[in-house]
Design a protein around this motif. Structure first.
Motif, PDB file in Angstrom:
ATOM      1  N   ASN A 139      -5.566   6.949  -9.243  1.00 36.69           N
ATOM      2  CA  ASN A 139      -5.874   7.230 -10.647  1.00 36.69           C
ATOM      3  C   ASN A 139      -5.567   6.031 -11.524  1.00 36.69           C
ATOM      4  O   ASN A 139      -6.302   5.732 -12.478  1.00 36.69           O
ATOM      5  CB  ASN A 139      -5.074   8.439 -11.125  1.00 36.69           C
ATOM      6  N   LEU A 140      -4.472   5.322 -11.226  1.00 38.45           N
ATOM      7  CA  LEU A 140      -4.130   4.114 -11.963  1.00 38.45           C
ATOM      8  C   LEU A 140      -5.208   3.050 -11.791  1.00 38.45           C
ATOM      9  O   LEU A 140      -5.647   2.429 -12.770  1.00 38.45           O
ATOM     10  CB  LEU A 140      -2.771   3.581 -11.482  1.00 38.45           C
ATOM     11  N   LEU A 141      -5.650   2.843 -10.566  1.00 40.46           N
ATOM     12  CA  LEU A 141      -6.657   1.816 -10.292  1.00 40.46           C
ATOM     13  C   LEU A 141      -7.999   2.141 -10.936  1.00 40.46           C
ATOM     14  O   LEU A 141      -8.769   1.234 -11.261  1.00 40.46           O
ATOM     15  CB  LEU A 141      -6.825   1.646  -8.784  1.00 40.46           C
ATOM     16  N   PHE A 194       3.409   2.674  -3.111  1.00 44.87           N
ATOM     17  CA  PHE A 194       1.958   2.781  -3.243  1.00 44.87           C
ATOM     18  C   PHE A 194       1.342   1.397  -3.040  1.00 44.87           C
ATOM     19  O   PHE A 194       1.737   0.433  -3.704  1.00 44.87           O
ATOM     20  CB  PHE A 194       1.590   3.324  -4.619  1.00 44.87           C
ATOM     21  N   TYR A 195       0.374   1.335  -2.153  1.00 44.66           N
ATOM     22  CA  TYR A 195      -0.282   0.052  -1.843  1.00 44.66           C
ATOM     23  C   TYR A 195      -1.504  -0.101  -2.752  1.00 44.66           C
ATOM     24  O   TYR A 195      -2.557   0.499  -2.521  1.00 44.66           O
ATOM     25  CB  TYR A 195      -0.664   0.002  -0.363  1.00 44.66           C
ATOM     26  N   LEU A 196      -1.359  -0.926  -3.775  1.00 46.50           N
ATOM     27  CA  LEU A 196      -2.401  -1.076  -4.785  1.00 46.50           C
ATOM     28  C   LEU A 196      -3.622  -1.819  -4.259  1.00 46.50           C
ATOM     29  O   LEU A 196      -4.694  -1.745  -4.869  1.00 46.50           O
ATOM     30  CB  LEU A 196      -1.835  -1.790  -6.016  1.00 46.50           C
ATOM     31  N   ASP A 197      -3.473  -2.562  -3.174  1.00 44.69           N
ATOM     32  CA  ASP A 197      -4.609  -3.290  -2.601  1.00 44.69           C
ATOM     33  C   ASP A 197      -5.289  -2.501  -1.485  1.00 44.69           C
ATOM     34  O   ASP A 197      -6.181  -3.023  -0.808  1.00 44.69           O
ATOM     35  CB  ASP A 197      -4.151  -4.646  -2.070  1.00 44.69           C
ATOM     36  N   SER A 198      -4.881  -1.252  -1.273  1.00 48.44           N
ATOM     37  CA  SER A 198      -5.460  -0.444  -0.198  1.00 48.44           C
ATOM     38  C   SER A 198      -6.799   0.137  -0.633  1.00 48.44           C
ATOM     39  O   SER A 198      -6.992   0.510  -1.791  1.00 48.44           O
ATOM     40  CB  SER A 198      -4.503   0.687   0.185  1.00 48.44           C
ATOM     41  N   THR A 199      -7.709   0.247   0.305  1.00 44.98           N
ATOM     42  CA  THR A 199      -9.013   0.851   0.039  1.00 44.98           C
ATOM     43  C   THR A 199      -9.061   2.324   0.416  1.00 44.98           C
ATOM     44  O   THR A 199     -10.061   2.994   0.141  1.00 44.98           O
ATOM     45  CB  THR A 199     -10.115   0.102   0.811  1.00 44.98           C
ATOM     46  N   ASN A 200      -7.995   2.832   1.056  1.00 42.70           N
ATOM     47  CA  ASN A 200      -7.996   4.231   1.483  1.00 42.70           C
ATOM     48  C   ASN A 200      -6.769   5.001   1.013  1.00 42.70           C
ATOM     49  O   ASN A 200      -6.379   6.003   1.611  1.00 42.70           O
ATOM     50  CB  ASN A 200      -8.112   4.315   3.005  1.00 42.70           C
ATOM     51  N   GLY A 201      -6.135   4.541  -0.079  1.00 43.64           N
ATOM     52  CA  GLY A 201      -5.018   5.286  -0.664  1.00 43.64           C
ATOM     53  C   GLY A 201      -3.727   5.235   0.109  1.00 43.64           C
ATOM     54  O   GLY A 201      -2.918   6.166   0.037  1.00 43.64           O
ATOM     55  N   ARG A 202      -3.471   4.154   0.806  1.00 48.28           N
ATOM     56  CA  ARG A 202      -2.284   4.074   1.650  1.00 48.28           C
ATOM     57  C   ARG A 202      -0.999   4.208   0.832  1.00 48.28           C
ATOM     58  O   ARG A 202      -0.895   3.676  -0.277  1.00 48.28           O
ATOM     59  CB  ARG A 202      -2.275   2.752   2.410  1.00 48.28           C
ATOM     60  N   PHE A 203      -0.013   4.919   1.422  1.00 52.35           N
ATOM     61  CA  PHE A 203       1.286   5.076   0.775  1.00 52.35           C
ATOM     62  C   PHE A 203       2.353   5.296   1.839  1.00 52.35           C
ATOM     63  O   PHE A 203       2.066   5.677   2.979  1.00 52.35           O
ATOM     64  CB  PHE A 203       1.275   6.268  -0.189  1.00 52.35           C
TER      65      PHE A 203
END
Length: 578
Positions: A354-356, A434-443
């Motif tokens: 949601n942030l991104l 939270f991984y902000l550079d992830s393309t699949n919502g990694r956490f």
């Protein structure tokens, strides 16, 4: 001022007459002063006639030429006084020219904000008349109004098109206006509406009472390079009262007692904030929505953004601040499971996703939440009773809150640490990465809970599952999880003793609960393990736990289901032995 000067000249003249000898010379001086006085009066009359047309011309230049013809205006009356250096403006309306708007929009050359102003009456004091007439400079001591409605419209830039910024204001108004220098502008009691251009999807913020003071406004080439100014202004102080907001579908409303901003301190502050459903009663709310939609009420006493850069927000829609501090927030969430499920996909809606996906660019170094209280109430589908989960005195710290691609390249991790009490005070600690550079919502998520009793858990187990814990003492629950859009996996550890579960049934006619004795005996004797570690001293662990995510599951719902799967594995004696 001019009359005092004239009186002073007259006194000096009388003194000269007394000192001068000779009738001829005295007569000459009398004629000379009379002539000069006539010239002075003549100049005043000419200036009085010239001031109003010049002011109107400068106003046209500032509004129309300064905006690249984006704005038009209507002026009811303008009354200027040469001697007093004052101007009164009545019924001034500034609005957007629709044809020019479409042209600039097609070129992606609209400014970040456009405005509409309706001013009943405004006052200008200390106008430098000679500078206005002879040197094309607007020098003003003060501008003041109490009767104005202001509408600000935010325009979203096209993502794949270069933004074409027009020429700066100071250059656009030349050579008609060389300089604008205003000591003070005060807007007291005005009404303000802020919204996005797409009114069908975007929010509207309405303020019934606003106060704003702008000091040391200077519009020229040098001030445009002054980084200490917000726009062309040295100091800005704003206070907004009685904020009103509704979502486009009118299901949620928001209010705030005050919103304050100071460019000197670079602090933006919200006071007594609350957001809640428009329909406050549970029955009315669920009759209107008709599904298992969460009914949320959020409030806090004060929130403060430090080193908030207003110019970045105004011009580039960037929320830039060093820190965000929220004091004593209250969260109340209610869900009625007796209604049909809300079949809405929550894929791509984790907190960092949601942030991104926000329209605004966010650059907040850190956030702290102090003394938060959370209450989650759920009405059970079968029992129709309400179970309650509480979190008390929770402190939250979050670092690197950003969706700026350049900042993410430097640091792709947003880390949240949570500490507080659960179910009446049992210690709880959690951390989310939270991984902000992830393309699949990694956490990643890890945490622990200490000291939970049967009495505490029965507040949830009885109303939601028709199950009562006769005895249970959980010393510790620990988990380490990772996940993405599609699943979560990890390890769950739990130490406990004295587990005994009563399986209950509810009489449909009387509503009374009774124990299913045979089923209770079978489950406790042959299915559940009453302690971990067991009598042999070996500890059972859920390693690994894997839980697939359904599309309608929320972020915290997936984490809870994964942890609960691990707890079941341990209690059912199917976990790995350590």
């Amino acid at each position: 001022m001019w009359l005092l000067l004239l009186w002073h000249v007259f006194i000096v003249y009388l003194s000269m007459l007394k000192a001068v000898k000779g009738k001829v010379l005295r007569r000459f001086l009398l004629y000379l002063v009379g002539f000069l006085f006539f010239i002075f009066i003549f100049l005043i009359i000419v200036a009085e006639r010239m001031v109003e047309p010049i002011i109107k011309d400068r106003l046209h230049t500032l509004i129309v030429q300064g905006s690249d013809s984006l704005y038009t205006y209507q002026l009811g009356d303008l009354d200027a006084s040469f001697l007093g250096g004052s101007v009164e403006v009545e019924n001034l309306r500034v609005s957007v020219d629709s044809n020019r708007y479409r042209q600039l929009q097609a070129r992606n050359a609209l400014p970040s904000l456009t405005m509409q102003i309706d001013m009943v009456k405004g006052h200008i004091k200390g106008l430098g008349v000679f500078a206005l007439i002879f040197s094309k400079k607007i020098l003003v001591h003060e501008i003041f109004t109490q009767d104005a409605d202001v509408r600000l419209i935010r325009h979203k830039k096209e993502e794949h098109t270069a933004y074409q910024r027009g020429q700066p204001l100071w250059k656009a108004i030349q050579p008609v206006i060389k300089l604008i220098d205003i000591d003070h502008i005060e807007l007291d009691g005005i009404k303000l509406l802020y919204k996005h251009a797409d009114t069908s999807e975007s929010m509207k913020l309405q303020f019934d009472t606003c106060y704003a003071a702008f000091d040391d406004i200077r519009i020229d080439s040098l001030s445009s390079l002054d980084e200490s100014r917000v726009g062309f202004t040295r100091d800005i102080a704003m206070r907004f009262r009685d904020l009103k907001f509704r979502t486009p579908d009118s299901t949620v409303k928001m209010k705030a007692e005050e919103i304050n901003y100071s460019s000197k301190d670079k602090i933006l502050e919200l006071v007594d904030f609350k957001v809640q459903p428009t329909l406050k009663e549970k029955e009315a709310f669920y009759q209107a929505v008709g599904v298992q939609k969460s009914m949320n009420v959020i409030s806090f006493e004060r929130a403060r953004l430090t080193n908030f850069l207003l110019d970045r927000f105004v011009h580039n829609y960037i929320i830039s601040a060093d820190s965000l501090l929220i004091e004593q927030p209250e969260f109340h969430f209610y869900t009625d499971k007796t209604y049909p499920a809300l079949l809405e996909s929550k894929m791509g809606k984790y907190p960092h996703q949601n942030l991104l996906n926000m329209d605004a660019t966010v650059q907040i170094k850190g956030m702290a939440v102090r003394k938060a209280n959370l209450t989650y109430v759920e009405r059970g589908e079968k029992t129709r009773e309400e179970g309650t989960l509480t979190l008390n005195d929770v402190d939250i710290s979050v670092s690197n809150i950003t969706n700026d691609s350049l900042l993410i390249q430097r640091n792709p991790h947003c880390i949240a640490n949570i500490r507080g009490g659960i179910l009446g005070g049992s210690p709880m600690e959690m951390q989310f990465v939270f991984y902000l550079d992830s393309t699949n919502g990694r956490f990643d998520a890890k945490g622990s809970i200490q000291g939970i009793s049967a009495r505490q858990l029965n507040a949830l187990a009885v109303p939601l599952a028709n199950t009562r814990l006769q005895s249970f003492n959980m010393q510790q629950l620990r988990f380490q999880l990772s996940g993405n859009d599609y699943e979560a996996w990890g390890n769950v550890f739990m130490r406990y003793n004295n587990l005994f579960v009563l399986i209950q049934k509810k009489d449909e006619e009387t509503g009374q609960l009774s124990t299913k004795k045979f089923l209770t005996k079978i489950i406790n004797k042959y299915t559940l393990q009453d302690s971990n570690p067991g009598p042999n001293g070996r500890e059972r662990t859920a390693v690994p736990v894997i839980r697939a995510r359904i599309t309608t599951q929320s972020f915290f719902g997936l984490i809870w289901k994964t942890i609960f799967t691990g707890m079941q594995t341990i209690m059912l004696n199917s976990g790995r032995m350590e």
